[in-house]
Design an enzyme around this catalytic site. Structure first.
Site, PDB file in Angstrom:
ATOM      1  N   GLU A 119     146.525  93.818 -16.286  1.00  0.00           N
ATOM      2  CA  GLU A 119     146.095  92.846 -17.402  1.00  0.00           C
ATOM      3  C   GLU A 119     146.017  93.894 -18.796  1.00  0.00           C
ATOM      4  O   GLU A 119     146.401  93.324 -19.855  1.00  0.00           O
ATOM      5  CB  GLU A 119     144.489  92.428 -17.255  1.00  0.00           C
ATOM      6  CG  GLU A 119     143.894  91.952 -18.523  1.00  0.00           C
ATOM      7  CD  GLU A 119     142.409  92.281 -18.598  1.00  0.00           C
ATOM      8  OE1 GLU A 119     142.016  92.704 -19.389  1.00  0.00           O
ATOM      9  OE2 GLU A 119     141.566  92.335 -17.649  1.00  0.00           O
ATOM     10  N   ILE A 410     115.195  75.553  -4.794  1.00  0.00           N
ATOM     11  CA  ILE A 410     114.814  77.047  -4.916  1.00  0.00           C
ATOM     12  C   ILE A 410     114.586  77.757  -6.305  1.00  0.00           C
ATOM     13  O   ILE A 410     113.465  78.358  -6.278  1.00  0.00           O
ATOM     14  CB  ILE A 410     115.711  77.995  -4.183  1.00  0.00           C
ATOM     15  CG1 ILE A 410     116.183  77.186  -2.737  1.00  0.00           C
ATOM     16  CG2 ILE A 410     115.344  79.258  -3.841  1.00  0.00           C
ATOM     17  CD1 ILE A 410     117.495  77.748  -2.073  1.00  0.00           C
TER      18      ILE A 410
END
Length: 1176
Positions: A119, A410
């Site tokens: 990259e 949750i």
């Protein structure tokens, strides 16, 4: 908080790599290779051969939001590359993103970080455009920018640019993927850049703990890999081959040493090229630093660097396959023209017959990983517990999204929630939960508790409460209205989705294109959720939820307990031995959860305070929008009400047409920041207000109505944004809570602990953040240091805070801005309600303004201080030169143009060419209060700040020449680029609001500044820019005003040896009659700049030991000469530089600040004449 974690675990978010045997890589022809075959086999695709390059197009209509006025087309090229084309007739900024379906999990096992290195190096020139900074320079001139990230299973490259420059930008961008140079001269520099990036993160707990989690995966799994890479991981193979004599002069394996079994062969550039870098790509520095490289020998890293590059080319030539690429292009061109452009530019990318979407379906948790507690030592002071469970890859479940459904419960913060229970215990400050796609094929459900000190002491009970809540979920029924509620919320959000920055959107589209979703639903499916079929529960979303919930059991998960070493010892006792994670050196220990805990965690819920949430009363019911068509949207808000206490600015939505509003309320008080203690109490008050609102406001946040309540230097800052239907309800409760809050000692203790921890941790953060902070502090009239706040926070009492709040809210000056789908009378009622609730007396606006301190002309000040974290290897420089008042239009515009001209070369020279460090920035720096402007250059580096300052000033010398040589064409391009930036339209309601608020907050009310500056820049001459540079920026100016902040690392750097010292050592050997292979030692030791003395010493010890004529005594005597040579010829890379004459050292920051003149109080630059009767 429900945490929706996307698949991107980039190298901005930590990540890592994979063992080849865990995934199948097809070596057969890519089934998507031939577009004609696709069209013939699938009636949803049609062959298009009318243009110069044929392609295939999806015939189905792309499902999009009713709010979305863009046109979409999905095409596939003959090489298998898929592209989403987006025609936006209103765009003033184009963008593109290309996503490659390989990330660091696909690194070779023996070379961690190779995908990330790819990259980096991919940007360093192409055959079509060989100059290194051709791409970035083109973008910079055309109001653009670019970036990239390496994720676990993907690597994404993206850019934005002015619409008229899209073809040129896309041509340069496409070349990265079919003819990159991977320039040999850049190998060492980009290895250094990757290494610098790793060192930047080395003291970051986020990265350290992330890698511990990866390290503690089952043997052989890709998730164990070290994703960011460093110099060691990327050079190890080459060094080992070299040590075995298995590399030839080109750095190529000789057959036996080639770890991939390939013979020594030259590979050509588009698919790799071991030829020298084209000369046109290398521009030497007129005054090179010791880090600058312009020759091939210096830059390619020697035989080791060449081997690393060879492996990179080999890997790219295999893995960067067109069938693995997804592209999104956004522009004003017609879809037909865009399709022809994309087909022409990207068809040269090769399809290499690889699996288009390689999957890793095996989870990294095996029998040894589950049912365990991992204790980890942190750098910063905090306590946290994270519980993780294996989860099926969630994009497969795009219809019902079971992971998000469970996270809703949750992570809920309302009554009966796990958050509410633990908070009332005094054990947490925050809780988050959500599914996280770790890699393509496997995911995790994570529940994170941010613990108080007491919560850390009770971590077992806190962890047990997590499992009790999961037991509650398993034993509960889920009426269909729960899913219906989620479906309505998401459908409303999708229906009224506003545009965002085009490059952000392009990245999202390309990543989503890799999901297993019908192509026509690629925009809608990730954002919507389908309701359950109540008559067929066996095949509906509830079944998926129940299956996922079964996996959230104590015996299938793992917990990680995080705290500093002394906290672990205090709570859990002294541990004889800690293990160490190899890449970051993080201490950890693993233990199995005991049988008693496992039994309790599997038992039914017995905590009565836990129960499921009720219906969400904040879901909007009135979504009407009055759409009055206008010729042009208004460019400013109007002042519709003003009293001694407040001013109200208002603008009805006239361009986005969504049932939303944005409200900003700033409550200024001279008491908020009157002393360090007052500043602390203002912060604590805002934290307590937020703490008290959690249960009430959480449903509003879920339904798309959010608020923020924060303390600041001038008082309190409140924002409300989202659906306007119930905005007034939330506003009333926030304001009443603030006014009537009763300070409770127990919650104050929690907030004090959190504030103390935040301020202590601030000093352990990145040096560049500290350096900028100190620079701001030195130039702000009224600001308290973190140390001053820390000295006060522990002794603050509840009674003090209560009295402070009462006094704080008794005398105020208030400014309010309302933008969006609200009528004028609704905005007026909102400000009247605020005044009625607060019941305050007015304070003149002039008494509550933020003012900057102005550096005097002909001044050169320097403040030097050590980096607080003794293990931090990086130093930092903040280099600031004051230019003038922002209120002088011609100076302001000329400087903005100059800053743009300097920005890209500064990055190219100081970071790319000289490799000073990973963090390099050159930008305008607006002062506190926005009254003054200046240039700020920031460099974080392992080199000392004095040396960094020398390099910055050498850069200014180089720019002096560049400005002198700049031709009129290039100068006009720069002017056109900044004009386009200033004329760029806002993309959504939030952007519009922030743009207006800048002028209201500063007090200058210069709403049309961007348009006026865009007109004015046309008249600016090159002579004016050069004159400003020479008088206010360049070190030779006798009148410039300059301040630099030097943060010095306290961590000793490994000693290096200079070339003259090595040559002197060679002469010493020759004088003793010892034959020396000069080419060999130079190749071995100088390929990556000056070597470490340890490397040099080992090389010669080993070499001399092999010389029959050199006895051990003689060898020892020869090596003993090294210290004298090091002293005589010091290493250039260890040069600290020299502070120039005439620099005034700041010994006492307070005295320095007291010596500076404060800027004049702000006043409106324009009398808009809106009152007494608004013209709106």
């Amino acid at each position: 908080m429900q945490r929706l974690l996307a698949g991107r675990l980039s190298l901005l978010h930590p990540s890592a790599a994979l063992s080849r045997r865990l995934f199948a890589t097809s070596t057969t022809r890519d089934p998507s290779l031939d577009s004609a075959m696709v069209a013939a086999a699938d009636p949803d695709w049609r062959r298009v051969s009318t243009g110069p390059t044929p392609y295939t197009v999806l015939t189905k209509l792309i499902q999009k939001s009713p709010q979305d006025d863009r046109d979409y087309r999905l095409i596939q090229l003959d090489n298998g590359l898929r592209a989403m084309l987006v025609h936006d007739a209103k765009a003033d900024k184009a963008a593109a993103s290309l996503d490659v379906a390989v990330g660091h999990l696909y690194d070779p096992d023996d070379m961690p970080g190779l995908a990330h290195f790819c990259e980096h190096l991919l940007f360093m020139g192409t055959e079509q455009y060989p100059r290194e900074n051709e791409y970035s320079e083109f973008l910079a001139k055309n109001n653009g920018g670019s970036n990239a990230f390496t994720g676990t299973s993907n690597t994404n490259y993206y850019f934005s640019v002015s619409t008229n420059a899209l073809p040129g930008a896309l041509s340069r961008f496409a070349a990265f993927f079919h003819c990159p140079l991977f320039a040999p001269s850049c190998t060492s520099r980009e290895l250094n850049a990757v290494n610098s990036e790793h060192k930047k993160n080395h003291q970051s707990d986020v990265w350290r703990i992330f890698q511990v989690n990866k390290h503690l995966s089952k043997e052989g799994h890709a998730w164990r890999k070290f994703g960011s890479g460093n110099q060691e991981s990327l050079s190890k193979v080459g060094r080992e081959l070299k040590a075995k004599g298995l590399l030839d002069a080109n750095g190529s394996g000789n057959g036996n040493g080639n770890t991939n079994g390939q013979a020594n062969e030259a590979i050509k550039s588009a698919d790799g090229n071991l030829a020298p870098t084209p000369v046109s790509s290398r521009v030497p520095s007129p005054v090179p630093s010791v880090n600058s490289t312009s020759s091939e020998l210096e830059g390619d890293g020697g035989v080791v660097g060449r081997e690393t590059r060879r492996r990179l080319v080999e890997w790219w030539s295999k893995e960067y396959c067109a069938g693995r690429m997804r592209l999104c292009v956004i522009g004003t061109e017609s879809l037909d023209d865009m399709a022809d452009m994309v087909a022409k530019l990207f068809s040269p990318v090769k399809n290499r017959g690889q699996d288009p979407l390689p999957m890793i379906n095996e989870h990294p948790f095996g029998p040894n990983e589950i049912g365990t507690l991992v204790s980890v030592q942190t750098i910063m002071s905090f306590h946290a517990l994270e519980v993780s469970f294996p989860l099926d890859y969630q994009p497969r479940h795009w219809r019902y999204k079971p992971g998000q459904f469970l996270a809703h419960f949750i992570g809920h913060e309302g009554p009966g929630s796990l958050h509410s229970y633990l908070k009332n215990k005094g054990w947490i400050t925050a809780l988050s939960a959500g599914p996280q796609n770790l890699g393509r094929g496997f995911a995790m459900m994570k529940v994170t508790l941010h613990l108080t000190e007491e919560g850390f002491e009770n971590y077992r009970a806190g962890m047990l409460a997590v499992f009790k809540y999961l037991s509650l979920l398993r034993s509960s029924s889920f009426p269909a209205w729960y899913q219906r509620e989620q479906s309505v919320i998401k459908a409303t959000r999708f229906r009224f989705a506003e545009k965002r920055r085009p490059d952000d959107y392009a990245v999202w589209v390309t990543e989503t294109l890799a999901y297993p979703i019908p192509p026509e639903r690629i925009l809608s499916a990730p954002q919507l959720v389908e309701e359950w079929d109540e008559h067929d529960l066996a095949n509906s979303g509830e079944r998926e939820v129940r299956e996922a919930l079964e996996g959230l059991r104590v015996g299938k998960g793992r917990a990680v307990l995080m705290a500093k070493a002394d906290e672990h010892e205090r709570v859990r006792g002294k541990v004889a031995e800690w293990e160490t994670e190899p890449w970051y050196g993080t201490p950890y220990r693993v233990e199995k959860l005991d049988a008693d805990f496992l039994a309790q965690a599997e038992s039914p819920n017995d905590i009565p305070e836990l129960y499921l949430p009720g219906p969400n009363e904040f879901i909007p019911t009135n979504l009407d929008v009055e759409k009055r068509l206008v010729d042009k949207p208004l460019k400013r808000p109007h002042l519709i009400r003003e009293t001694l206490l407040s001013s109200l600015w208002y603008k009805k939505d006239d361009q986005f047409w969504v049932p939303k509003a944005q409200v900003i309320v700033e409550i200024r008080s001279p008491l908020a920041n009157a002393s360090a203690r007052a500043a602390v109490m203002t912060r604590l008050f805002s934290d307590l207000v937020n703490d008290s609102l959690t249960e009430f406001a959480y449903d509003a946040d879920l339904a798309g109505l959010t608020y923020n309540f924060a303390g600041q230097t001038l008082g309190l800052y409140i924002t409300l944004s989202g659906y306007n239907d119930k905005l007034h309800v939330l506003a009333r409760d926030v304001l009443e809570r603030a006014k009537n809050l009763q300070i409770k000692a127990d919650r104050l203790a929690v907030m004090k602990e959190q504030a103390k921890r935040d301020w202590e941790n601030f000093s352990l953060g990145q040096p560049y953040r500290l350096s900028d902070y100190f620079g701001r502090y030195l130039m702000t009239e009224q600001l308290w240091t973190v140390e001053e706040k820390l000295a006060e926070v522990s002794s603050v009492t509840a009674e003090e805070v209560q009295a402070h709040v009462s006094e704080l809210l008794s005398k105020i000056h208030m400014r309010m801005l309302v933008v969006g789908n609200m009528y004028k009378d609704e905005a007026v009622r909102l400000v009247e309600m605020t005044e009625n609730i607060l019941q305050a007396s007015p304070v003149p606006a002039s008494e509550v303004s933020e003012r900057t301190l102005i550096l005097p002309n002909a001044s050169n000040h320097l403040w030097s201080t050590p980096v607080p974290n003794t293990n931090e290897p990086n130093s930092c420089l903040t280099y600031y030169t004051h230019v003038g008042s922002v209120l002088e239009p011609r100076t302001r515009v000329t400087f903005a143009l100059l800053a743009q001209i300097l920005s890209e070369p500064a990055f190219n020279v100081l970071r790319t060419r000289e490799q000073l460090g990973y963090i390099v920035s050159c930008s305008q720096w607006a002062s506190p209060g926005d009254s003054e402007i200046g240039l700020r250059i920031l460099v974080q580096s392992e080199r000392g700040p004095v040396y960094l300052e020398e390099r910055v000033e050498t850069f200014f010398d180089e720019m002096k020449e560049k400005l002198a040589e700049m031709d009129e064409t290039e100068f006009e391009e720069q002017k056109a680029g900044i004009e386009r930036r200033w004329r760029e339209a806002v993309k959504n309601q939030a952007e519009e609001t922030n743009r207006y608020w800048t002028h209201i907050e500063s007090g200058y009310l210069d709403f049309l500044r961007r348009d006026n500056d865009a007109d004015l820049v046309k008249t600016i001459t090159k002579e004016e820019v050069t004159s400003l540079f020479l008088s206010r920026i360049h070190p030779s100016s006798p009148s410039r005003a300059k301040l630099s902040v030097h943060l010095r690392s306290q961590k000793p750097q490994p000693q290096k040896i200079s070339n003259p010292a090595m040559e002197a050592f060679e002469s010493l050997l020759t004088a003793r009659g010892i034959t020396v292979d000069g080419q060999r030692w130079r190749s071995e030791l100088t390929g990556n700049g000056e070597p470490l003395i340890s490397q040099f010493g080992k090389y010669w010890q080993d070499t001399l030991a092999g010389e029959p004529a050199v006895t051990p005594e003689v060898g020892k005597a020869i090596m003993a000469s090294l210290p004298a040579l090091l002293e005589q010829y010091p290493a250039h890379t260890e040069s600290e530089g020299k502070v120039k004459d005439g620099v005034a050292f700041i010994e006492d920051p307070k005295a320095f600040r007291a010596s500076l003149k404060a800027a004049a109080p702000p006043k409106p630059l324009v009398d808009w004449g809106d009152l007494p009767t608004s013209k709106f």
